[in-house]
Scaffold this motif. Structure first.
Motif, short mmCIF file in Angstrom:
data_model
loop_
_atom_site.label_atom_id
_atom_site.label_comp_id
_atom_site.label_asym_id
_atom_site.label_seq_id
_atom_site.Cartn_x
_atom_site.Cartn_y
_atom_site.Cartn_z
N LEU A 87 60.30 -48.69 -53.93
CA LEU A 87 60.43 -49.35 -52.36
C LEU A 87 60.22 -47.94 -51.75
O LEU A 87 61.20 -47.04 -51.80
CB LEU A 87 61.49 -50.00 -52.00
N LEU A 88 59.38 -48.04 -50.78
CA LEU A 88 58.96 -46.75 -49.89
C LEU A 88 60.09 -46.61 -48.98
O LEU A 88 60.75 -45.45 -48.65
CB LEU A 88 57.69 -46.96 -48.98
N GLU A 89 60.78 -47.49 -48.35
CA GLU A 89 61.88 -47.45 -47.42
C GLU A 89 62.99 -46.73 -48.06
O GLU A 89 63.69 -45.94 -47.43
CB GLU A 89 62.14 -48.92 -46.85
N GLU A 90 63.25 -47.11 -49.23
CA GLU A 90 64.60 -46.69 -49.94
C GLU A 90 64.46 -45.10 -50.10
O GLU A 90 65.11 -44.43 -49.91
CB GLU A 90 64.55 -47.24 -51.19
N VAL A 91 63.02 -44.73 -50.49
CA VAL A 91 62.65 -43.38 -50.70
C VAL A 91 62.79 -42.60 -49.33
O VAL A 91 63.62 -41.44 -49.34
CB VAL A 91 61.19 -43.10 -51.32
N LEU A 92 62.34 -43.20 -48.28
CA LEU A 92 62.32 -42.38 -47.02
C LEU A 92 63.92 -42.42 -46.56
O LEU A 92 64.38 -41.37 -46.12
CB LEU A 92 61.55 -43.39 -46.04
N LEU A 93 64.59 -43.36 -46.51
CA LEU A 93 66.14 -43.14 -46.04
C LEU A 93 66.63 -42.18 -47.13
O LEU A 93 67.72 -41.48 -46.54
CB LEU A 93 66.81 -44.70 -46.25
N GLU A 94 66.60 -42.09 -48.44
CA GLU A 94 67.18 -41.17 -49.26
C GLU A 94 66.72 -39.55 -48.96
O GLU A 94 67.66 -38.77 -48.74
CB GLU A 94 66.87 -41.43 -50.44
N ALA A 95 65.55 -39.66 -48.58
CA ALA A 95 64.97 -38.20 -48.12
C ALA A 95 65.75 -37.88 -46.77
O ALA A 95 66.10 -36.62 -46.57
CB ALA A 95 63.58 -38.40 -48.03
N ILE A 96 65.86 -38.77 -45.73
CA ILE A 96 66.51 -38.30 -44.60
C ILE A 96 67.92 -38.24 -44.88
O ILE A 96 68.48 -37.15 -44.22
CB ILE A 96 66.22 -39.68 -43.36
N THR A 97 68.51 -38.93 -45.63
CA THR A 97 70.15 -38.51 -45.93
C THR A 97 70.24 -37.08 -46.47
O THR A 97 71.13 -36.38 -46.16
CB THR A 97 70.61 -39.49 -47.01
N MET A 98 69.24 -36.83 -47.49
CA MET A 98 69.39 -35.65 -48.04
C MET A 98 69.20 -34.34 -47.14
O MET A 98 69.88 -33.38 -47.16
CB MET A 98 68.08 -35.42 -49.43
N ALA A 99 68.09 -34.71 -46.20
CA ALA A 99 67.84 -33.67 -45.23
C ALA A 99 69.04 -33.37 -44.31
O ALA A 99 69.37 -32.25 -43.70
CB ALA A 99 66.61 -34.23 -44.36
#
Length: 562
Positions: free
Chosen positions: A381-393
């Motif tokens: 799921l794209l939304e999960e990937v985006l949110l994880e990327a933001i958390t990592m950043a």
């Protein structure tokens, strides 16, 4: 400043008509080794004309070639190599960037012309997966690039909101659905129902027939079924828009397949009038043997229309609505034959603008080497990937710059940028193996690396304490000249990206420019108080202008502090 034009003009005056100006210009190359010069001209073609060894011609040309901007001419084997005066030429290039600002790299060849871009196009009631990322970000970047070239881009989200699958979903909801659960988490719950239908249908074939009957009721406009469909569509669009907001993507139209239901008959009537429709096994088709293509299916044997029927109606509508100069369909490469059929049928109908329809194919995201599939549950799921990327950043920022203002906004820009850049740096026709780890790497050829180079440039300018950075009197060191030569290429790279409909040209360019700037930063004391300080700061400003604009063309934000 076009260095190739300067070189080709000088060569043309020496050659006195042996080759045309265009032939000379197109032959000029960049030497593989920088120590050989900035540009090179191979003499092989001249050797055939003048019946001399190419090395002898190179020597002869090197002895006679001159221009005020050229500081050195050498013959290296069969090549004439030139080195430009970095101070004279560099000043003209950097001054142009500083004067034009964000307009640098713009073109006018698209003025008064419209480009419609069919992009993203997810199916309602299904999760927005990584599989839809490519069409979305490639299409968005192509729209920015088109705008930079003078075109008016129209972003169209051709939502998948029609077909038998919605009859199946309606049956599933009526059998097993819970209104409150759908309201709470619409996409996840509708997707669960969709999967349950296929699981149950594996042992109960009657369900498939029920699904077809439900879709027929939808086509007939039955009130209860239609209201359910509208609800599913509205809930899905709201969920999709949250993801588009994260990606920074906006659309001019959300007209999906259903919008064209009442517009297909016109196409069918035109095909009949031109005597292009034939009956084949009960279905109606347009023969395309003359185009070496399989027949284009217009109506099934039961009278139902198909994707092709709707796409033909959509093309007619878009031409009338937008009078497009070009229509780009950013759709996976598995649809190549389909779009050849569409353009061929439109051509047979006499629409010459069919030649301006371009399929922009791209490769797939693969998971464990296999195509992602919502039906088989092999989906990320794209939304999960985006949110994880933001958390990592955000975690990265807290570790390296804990007092950063607007840390939330920067984390979003960096995390989302990492995902977008990872996609666009790849040639669009290549498949990409999904790997969250490689997407979220913040070193190397990544979005965060480019964003950080730009933020570093802004940091230098802030630390200087100066109010303006527009005085460039020229620099002569090799590192600054390497940067300037890259800055010069930006308008050319944009034109190439537009011509090839490939944002990867710009993504790769930003990597080269960021790497060159970081080498310069590592070797040069930019803030040192001396006579060249203003020029160094002006160069840093020019780098920031170009990196910011390049990131914008890719659909990335450019934080000034990270």
């Amino acid at each position: 400043m076009d260095l190739k034009s300067i070189f080709s003009k000088s060569l043309s005056s020496c050659l006195k008509g042996s080759l045309t100006k265009d032939e000379i210009h197109s032959s000029i190359e960049v030497p593989k080794h920088t120590q050989h010069g900035d540009l090179a001209f191979p003499c092989f073609r001249l050797a055939k004309i003048e019946r001399k060894a190419p090395s002898a011609i190179a020597e002869q040309l090197a002895a006679s070639l001159q221009a005020p901007e050229i500081s050195k001419v050498t013959a290296i084997g069969p090549y004439v190599n030139v080195t430009f005066d970095p101070k004279t030429v560099g000043k003209k290039i950097v001054d142009t960037i500083l004067q034009q600002g964000s307009q640098y790299g713009s073109h006018t060849f698209g003025s008064s012309k419209t480009v419609v871009i069919d992009m993203s196009s997810p199916n309602i009631a299904k999760p927005f997966s990584m599989g839809h990322l490519r069409s979305t970000v490639i299409g968005n970047s192509l729209a920015f690039i088109a705008n930079k070239c003078g075109y008016t881009p129209i972003r169209i989200n051709y939502i998948g909101d029609w077909g038998t699958q919605f009859g199946k979903l309606i049956v599933a909801f009526k059998k097993w659905g819970d209104i409150d659960k759908v309201k709470e988490n619409p996409i996840a719950e509708l997707f669960t129902l969709y999967k349950k239908f296929h699981e149950e249908a594996a042992t109960n074939p009657e369900l498939e027939a029920e699904g077809r009957r439900a879709f027929k009721l939808l086509e007939d406009g039955e009130e209860e079924i239609t209201n359910l469909w509208k609800w599913f569509r509205d809930e899905s669009l709201q969920a999709f828009k949250k993801i588009y907001q994260l990606l920074g993507v906006e659309f001019d139209s959300y007209h999906g397949e259903a919008f064209f239901n009442d517009k297909m008959q016109e196409v069918i009537d035109q095909l009949k009038e031109k005597q292009l429709l034939e009956t084949s096994q009960g279905a109606e088709v347009v023969r395309l043997e003359d185009k070496a293509l399989p027949p284009c299916l217009i109506k099934k044997s039961d009278g139902a229309t198909l994707y092709a029927t709707r796409d033909l109606a959509a093309a007619l509508y878009r031409q009338r609505e937008y009078h497009f100069h070009k229509a780009l369909y950013v759709v996976g490469q598995e649809q190549t034959i389909h779009f050849k059929q569409i353009t061929s049928v439109l051509g047979k109908l006499g629409y010459d603008w069919a030649d301006n329809i371009q399929h922009i194919p791209f490769g797939l995201y693969l998971k464990d080497g296999k195509k992602m599939s919502t039906r088989k549950g092999r989906v990320v799921l794209l939304e999960e990937v985006l949110l994880e990327a933001i958390t990592m950043a955000k975690s990265n920022i807290e570790e390296k710059n804990p007092h950063l203002q607007n840390a939330e906004d920067v984390a979003k820009s960096v995390g989302v940028g990492a995902i977008i850049f990872h996609d666009l740096k790849n040639d669009r026709q290549n498949d990409i193996e999904f790997s969250l780890e490689s997407m979220l790497t913040f070193e190397g050829e990544t979005g965060p690396y480019i964003q950080y180079a730009n933020a570093r440039a802004h940091s230098i300018l802030r630390k200087s304490g100066e109010a303006t950075f527009t005085t460039f009197d020229g620099l002569e060191d090799a590192e600054s000249w390497d940067i300037i030569k890259l800055l010069r290429l930006f308008p050319e790279v944009i034109e190439k990206a537009n011509l090839a409909s490939s944002p990867s040209y710009i993504a790769k360019y930003t990597v080269d420019l960021a790497q060159s700037f970081n080498r310069y930063y590592g070797k040069t004391r930019i803030l040192q108080q001396d006579t060249e300080r203003e020029s160094r700061l002006a160069l840093v400003n020019a780098v920031s202008i170009v990196l910011t604009e390049a990131l914008k063309l890719l659909g990335l934000k450019a934080p000034v502090e990270m």
